[in-house]
Design an enzyme around this catalytic site. Structure first.
Site, PDB file in Angstrom:
ATOM      1  N   SER A 136     -11.860 -22.494 -82.205  1.00 31.73           N
ATOM      2  CA  SER A 136     -12.081 -21.996 -83.561  1.00 31.73           C
ATOM      3  C   SER A 136     -13.541 -21.696 -83.855  1.00 31.73           C
ATOM      4  CB  SER A 136     -11.559 -23.024 -84.571  1.00 31.73           C
ATOM      5  OG  SER A 136     -12.188 -24.277 -84.365  1.00 31.73           O
ATOM      6  N   ASP A 290     -13.687 -35.662 -81.940  1.00 36.02           N
ATOM      7  CA  ASP A 290     -12.808 -34.498 -81.748  1.00 36.02           C
ATOM      8  C   ASP A 290     -12.142 -34.596 -80.372  1.00 36.02           C
ATOM      9  OD1 ASP A 290     -11.653 -32.193 -82.707  1.00 36.02           O
ATOM     10  OD2 ASP A 290     -13.261 -30.863 -82.048  1.00 36.02           O
TER      11      ASP A 290
END
Length: 512
Positions: A136, A290
């Site tokens: 992203s 993450d």
């Protein structure tokens, strides 16, 4: 601007899910009741024409999320690790959001590198591949440094990503405000604070220099951790929009079949992932926030390789102790202890019943112990946890958002590698070691030593503080006319004296 124009953005979100066919899949995954399905269709269908078309070649849910933008993609990445919550089929669809999004042209990436590093790509690298992964925020190219011959990964920020995130987050802020206005009970969850926290996180992720700093610090903290490796950044080949680091070679963590075919012990790997996360969070207070499949690999020797350090979590020592006590209480099945810690930390209002809260926690923990991991419904467990937080008026702890979110993601990753993994069994040795070394007499001695060091730094000021306080008490009229140098006006004598005596006592205890 968080104005009403964001209402169109939210309507378009629902319309996009309807137009791409993702709405039905989402409702199925949620096991939504018939009335909710009918309401969703009635509200979504009239606005269907406002939705984004997306890429017809993609599965419906992935198609909708990628069409909506990077902030939605981030959320989809989290869900992709929770097959036990959203279902295997949806998790498989969402997994491509981790590193298999459509890339932008290589020539555009080269232009960004040349602009930021002020040299043509051909002079910096003897080899430079097409994108090998695209997510992203950025995409990655495999390259070889011309000067050293070292193989590296070159991560380049997507063009226009800052503006796209701003638009999405603006709409999220607007939605959070509407939720708090329409549902006062939701304020305990602090939706606006949660969105603000998310905004700060993704803003920092868009500066590759900060990611390089994160990678450098993380590598330093974990250099002695067995079975774990972190690619080092190359500072001379990095900038705000470009990050160059060592190439990490290994099998994707999400490919369980490949791991088994290569002869890896998937049970050991899954356990190691959980333990590494807890070690970094509890020991260092600085952890990879993450840790989805796309950011983890397994080396040929079985080491866990972590990369992509755009989002890192940091928690202070007090919060780490609270978190460890809660985990340890669950592991020991001491629900009274877990409840007491929640009350002492202020996570549960004082006017609630501690014994009732302990029984509610027992209903959360007991179904997990002794049960086959594959039979545990994490979706039901999370739903009940939400009910518990609502019943006892617990507010969202923004300082724990990344920790809690990462814990959910890491457990999802580990269970995808080994479906039989029991998180409590994996966590027990790490949490137990932390409790032994950080809670008790030895920890108290260490705390006192730090108190003495802190007070000691202010030692030269203490005589002046006492003198100033005594003078202000003796000459109140004069004190009101001038600005004191050390202690603000009106400070009582006992404060300065207490500081002086406290400093002496603290230093004396440490020396003894």
């Amino acid at each position: 601007m968080r104005g009403p124009h964001n209402l169109l953005r939210l309507i378009r979100t629902g319309a996009t899910f309807e137009r791409t066919g993702a709405m039905g899949a989402v409702l199925d995954a949620m096991e939504a009741p018939p009335r909710l399905r009918v309401a969703a269709r009635i509200l979504g269908w009239p606005f269907r024409w406002l939705g984004y078309k997306g890429d017809p070649a993609l599965p419906p849910i992935t198609r909708a999320i990628t069409a909506l933008g990077p902030a939605y993609i981030k959320f989809g990445q989290i869900l992709s690790t929770r097959a036990d919550v959203v279902g295997v089929q949806m998790a498989d669809q969402l997994r491509m959001l981790q590193d298999r999004l459509p890339p932008f042209p290589t020539e555009q990436a080269k232009e960004i590198i040349q602009t930021d590093l002020r040299q043509p790509v051909d002079l910096l690298f003897s080899e430079f591949s097409e994108p090998v992964a695209a997510a992203s925020i950025a995409q990655v190219h495999r390259a070889r440094v011309r000067e050293t011959g070292r193989e590296v990964a070159v991560k380049v920020l997507r063009p226009g990503i800052a503006g796209a995130f701003r638009r999405d987050i603006d709409a999220f802020h607007f939605a959070a405000g509407i939720i708090e206005f329409l549902s006062p009970g939701s304020r305990r969850l602090r939706p606006r604070d949660v969105v603000a926290h998310f905004e700060a996180t993704v803003t920092a992720e868009q500066d590759m220099r900060l990611e390089a700093a994160n990678a450098s610090e993380f590598a330093e903290n974990t250099k002695d951790d067995p079975g774990f490796a972190v690619p080092r950044p190359h500072w001379d080949l990095s900038s705000r929009r470009v990050l160059t680091s060592d190439w990490a070679e290994g099998l994707p963590m999400g490919d369980r079949a490949a791991l088994l075919a290569a002869g890896h012990d998937v049970s050991r790997i899954a356990t190691r992932v959980i333990q590494l996360f807890l070690q970094h969070a509890l020991r260092d207070g600085f952890f990879h926030a993450d840790m989805h499949h796309g950011n983890l690999k397994v080396a040929a020797n079985g080491d866990v390789l972590a990369y992509d350090f755009g989002i890192m979590g940091e928690i202070d020592e007090y919060t780490r102790r609270i978190y460890a006590e809660i985990l340890y209480g669950f592991i020991q099945r001491d629900y009274r202890r877990v409840a007491r810690v929640h009350f002492e930390a202020g996570y549960v209002p004082r006017d609630r019943d501690e014994a009732q809260f302990a029984r509610a926690l027992r209903a959360v923990g007991e179904p997990i112990f002794g049960a086959n991991a594959s039979r545990i419904s994490m979706a039901n467990l999370l739903a009940y946890l939400f009910e518990v937080t609502e019943r006892f008026g617990m507010q969202t702890q923004t300082q724990l958002i990344l920790l809690q979110r990462t814990m959910v993601v890491v457990e999802g990753v580990a269970r995808s590698v080994d479906p039989q993994l029991n998180i409590w069994d994996a966590a027990k040795p790490v949490v137990s070691d932390y409790i032994k070394s950080n809670i008790g007499p030895s920890a108290l001695a260490g705390d006192m030593a730090r108190v003495a060091q802190t007070v000691g730094r202010y030692g030269p000021l203490l005589p002046r503080m006492v003198e100033q306080a005594l003078w202000e008490r003796a000459h109140p009229e004069d004190a009101r006319r001038i600005q004191p140098v050390v202690i603000r006006r009106g400070a009582p004598v006992w404060l300065a004296v207490a500081l002086a005596l406290g400093a002496g006592a603290a230093i004396g205890m440490v020396l003894v």
